[in-house]
Scaffold this active site. Structure first.
Site, PDB file in Angstrom:
ATOM      1  N   PHE A 159     -11.001 -53.205  -3.393  1.00  0.00           N
ATOM      2  CA  PHE A 159     -11.222 -51.762  -3.250  1.00  0.00           C
ATOM      3  C   PHE A 159     -12.369 -51.569  -2.272  1.00  0.00           C
ATOM      4  CE2 PHE A 159     -13.118 -47.666  -4.100  1.00  0.00           C
ATOM      5  CZ  PHE A 159     -11.995 -46.850  -4.111  1.00  0.00           C
ATOM      6  N   ASP A 254     -18.224 -56.996   1.622  1.00  0.00           N
ATOM      7  CA  ASP A 254     -18.407 -55.691   0.980  1.00  0.00           C
ATOM      8  C   ASP A 254     -19.250 -55.892  -0.274  1.00  0.00           C
ATOM      9  OD1 ASP A 254     -18.159 -53.437  -0.661  1.00  0.00           O
ATOM     10  OD2 ASP A 254     -16.129 -53.000   0.004  1.00  0.00           O
ATOM     11  N   LYS A 283     -23.714 -47.454  -3.215  1.00  0.00           N
ATOM     12  CA  LYS A 283     -23.893 -47.319  -4.662  1.00  0.00           C
ATOM     13  C   LYS A 283     -25.354 -47.433  -5.093  1.00  0.00           C
ATOM     14  CE  LYS A 283     -19.219 -48.309  -6.341  1.00  0.00           C
ATOM     15  NZ  LYS A 283     -18.956 -46.981  -6.899  1.00  0.00           N
TER      16      LYS A 283
END
Length: 435
Positions: A159, A254, A283
């Site tokens: 994702f 990532d 995040k």
């Protein structure tokens, strides 16, 4: 709006005073349904009023233990006073002055701090964005710009976000891609985390369909997040690095969910001693304010002025929050993530021994998951969802991921007592659903 006195500290364990959802929460949920996009996913009717460390209080006065951290975002806990102070002080001086066109010190200072901490031999160049998806979009552009190549390899279960380029890399759930095509061309997905997958890449795809000299980047999560908190096989990331080196391909890692101290290291890739070419993060970087970053080896980030930019990325208030966050991570929170993660995995291991529906735990630091299984040992997403609901009713906030996993990604300020409370609630839920 509901006014709640913020000078009263929240309890450090769940405290449920109404049925869930309570009357005020019900009313807000109904208002939300009338006006907001139905694309939002809400696992249970939690309507948050305020947060403190690992606890959140809803609009009806119910208090919950948060093992989600807003999807691994509030790394330093909800409303950490040092982060709040940094935000307030910066907001009083300057809210915005687009770093694309002008200069301000918080942006430079944060870039300096990230550059010297990046796992590259000669520092890093930094581009600031607003989110993980935006960071991944920029990484695609940077990899193609630098290499002059167009093809990209990504992984099933990955994702990377929901904007078009990031969505094209994503291979997690069909709902995230269905009815949005055509997507970005030139992306090939292979299974994640195994040497068999890399054998397939080298022995099948490279000789037949995917000329390695045309591959700009292989984009990989150090630990898959949304895909199930999957830790790769030993040697997988090292071998991926070697493949990239051999063919002149950039290794893009990532770290949107796994980075910023969550695994006990600033970046999860550091556990394997592998040096990427580009890192994307977001995040937990600013403890709740919208901020992302692309870090690259200096010789790679050579795109010319105007080739990539952003109005809000690197906002001065978000940068101030990130500077405070980084200071807190290095002054004890990363070490706490390691210690509490070990305690959590031991406790989940005991639950796995007691309840055959629970797989052994996996993960690093406070990025941990278990799968829920049926009587035949197959993934059981319905059981997982029942457990999430029942845990919510007991004051424990959890999130799912993967095919049937529960992820544990609490704020990094969590203590041993709160770990034990979470495990006890989970034990009670499992005992109930096992009857």
């Amino acid at each position: 709006m509901l006014s709640i006195p913020i000078d009263i500290s929240l309890p450090r364990s769940p405290h449920i005073v109404t049925s869930l959802p309570g009357p005020r929460a019900k009313a807000i949920v109904e208002r939300d349904r009338a006006v907001t996009s139905p694309s939002y996913t809400r696992d249970y009717p939690l309507v948050v009023a305020r947060g403190e460390e690992c606890m959140v209080e809803d609009v009806d006065g119910n208090v919950f233990l948060d093992m989600t951290a807003g999807i691994a975002v509030t790394a330093t806990g909800h409303a950490h006073p040092e982060v709040v102070q940094a935000i307030q002080e910066q907001a009083a001086m300057l809210l915005h002055m687009s770093g694309t066109d002008f200069y301000y010190e918080p942006m430079v200072e944060l870039a300096e701090k990230l550059a010297i901490r990046a796992p590259f031999p000669n520092g890093a160049r930094v581009f600031f964005s607003n989110s993980g998806a935006e960071s991944n979009e920029g990484a695609i552009k940077l990899a193609r710009y630098y290499t002059g190549r167009s093809l990209i390899v990504a992984f099933l279960g990955a994702f990377h976000g929901r904007t078009y380029g990031a969505m094209s890399l994503t291979g997690s759930k069909t709902v995230q891609r269905a009815n949005f095509g055509p997507l970005l061309p030139g992306v090939t997905h292979i299974p994640y985390g195994t040497h068999a997958s890399l054998d397939y890449l080298e022995k099948q795809l490279f000789p037949t369909m995917l000329p390695p000299k045309e591959v700009a980047a292989i984009v990989v999560e150090a630990i898959q997040g949304e895909g199930g908190y999957i830790v790769p096989e030993d040697g997988f990331l090292q071998r991926l690095r070697e493949i990239c080196d051999r063919h002149g391909i950039l290794m893009v890692v990532d770290e949107v969910q796994s980075g910023m101290g969550r695994t006990g290291r600033l970046f999860a890739i550091e556990h394997w001693g592998v040096m990427p070419d580009i890192i994307t993060t977001a995040k937990g970087i600013a403890s709740g304010l919208p901020l992302g970053a692309i870090l690259s080896r200096p010789e790679i980030m050579t795109w010319q002025p105007g080739s990539h930019a952003t109005t809000f990325g690197g906002n001065p208030v978000a940068c101030a929050a990130a500077i405070a966050t980084l200071r807190l991570l290095e002054s004890g929170l990363m070490a706490n993530a390691t210690q509490m993660g070990e305690l959590l995995q031991v406790g989940l291991g005991h639950l796995s021994e007691q309840f055959p529906q629970v797989s052994p735990p996996r993960g690093k630091g406070l990025m941990v998951a278990v799968d829920l299984l049926d009587n035949e040992g197959k993934f059981d997403p319905k059981l997982r969802d029942r457990i999430l609901q029942k845990a919510f009713l007991r004051g424990l906030l959890l999130l799912g991921c993967g095919k049937a996993a529960i992820r544990f990604c609490p704020p990094l300020v969590i203590d041993s007592d709160q770990i034990e409370i979470a495990l006890q609630i989970l034990f009670e839920v499992l005992a109930e659903v096992s009857c």
